[in-house]
Design an enzyme around this catalytic site. Sequence first.
Site: not given
Length: 234
Positions: A178, A149, A84, A160, A79, A81-82, A147, A162
């Site tokens: 993140c 991602g 998490t 998706g 995914r 994003g960073d 969050a 959270a």
Amino acid sequence: MRVPRSLEVWKMGVVNYLEALKLQEKLMSDRKIQKITDTLLSLQHPPTYTLGKRRTDHNLLVPESELKAMGAELHYTQRGGDITFHGPHQSILYPIISLRGVGLGARKYVENLELTMIELASLYGVKACAGQKGETGVWVGERKIGAIGVKISSGITSHGLAFNINPDLNYFKHIVPCGIADKDVTSLQKEVERVLPPEEVIHDQLIACFVRIFGYTDVIWKEIASISSYNLEN
């Protein structure tokens, strides 16, 4: 006239992260060949840390052995994003939907995920907003409450959002959430001054926000007790 749009909502309870990942991959394949309609997975995970495809290991602040000692898993994903954290008392939505079918590009899709969480927070009098440039997710002031991602393959989404209902925020101390070092993490319970309704109610409210924002007109609800009830081999 509004075009009818159908969505299957799978309410799944607590699901192991790797099992949920395998299910998403199967559902994505089925959605690509139009074997299934748009599907939304609503679930929680046991304590789990995930890294996105950029592999920002430096934002994990403790050895993986320490995570295992506290009963948490670490997984690498494809995914965006960073790093998490996922865990109990979060509301997680994994949409497996055709962007072409809902008439959205990637950016607008992410904005709609943000709006889904912003609208939920507003139901409890919490003013949330999308992050500034470079700050993904949804924020209450300088504190992150949700969050995002996502992965998009051939126009089909997975992974998706959270949303933090009332997770143990100490889990976030072991990472740079993140990749943003100077910001805090919060939850709905931390931001309101009253007792929240049962989490099941909040999960359903988040789903309702998603349905409205994405314009679905026909929603089919499914209680999925076990991933094995969906044939992953076909």
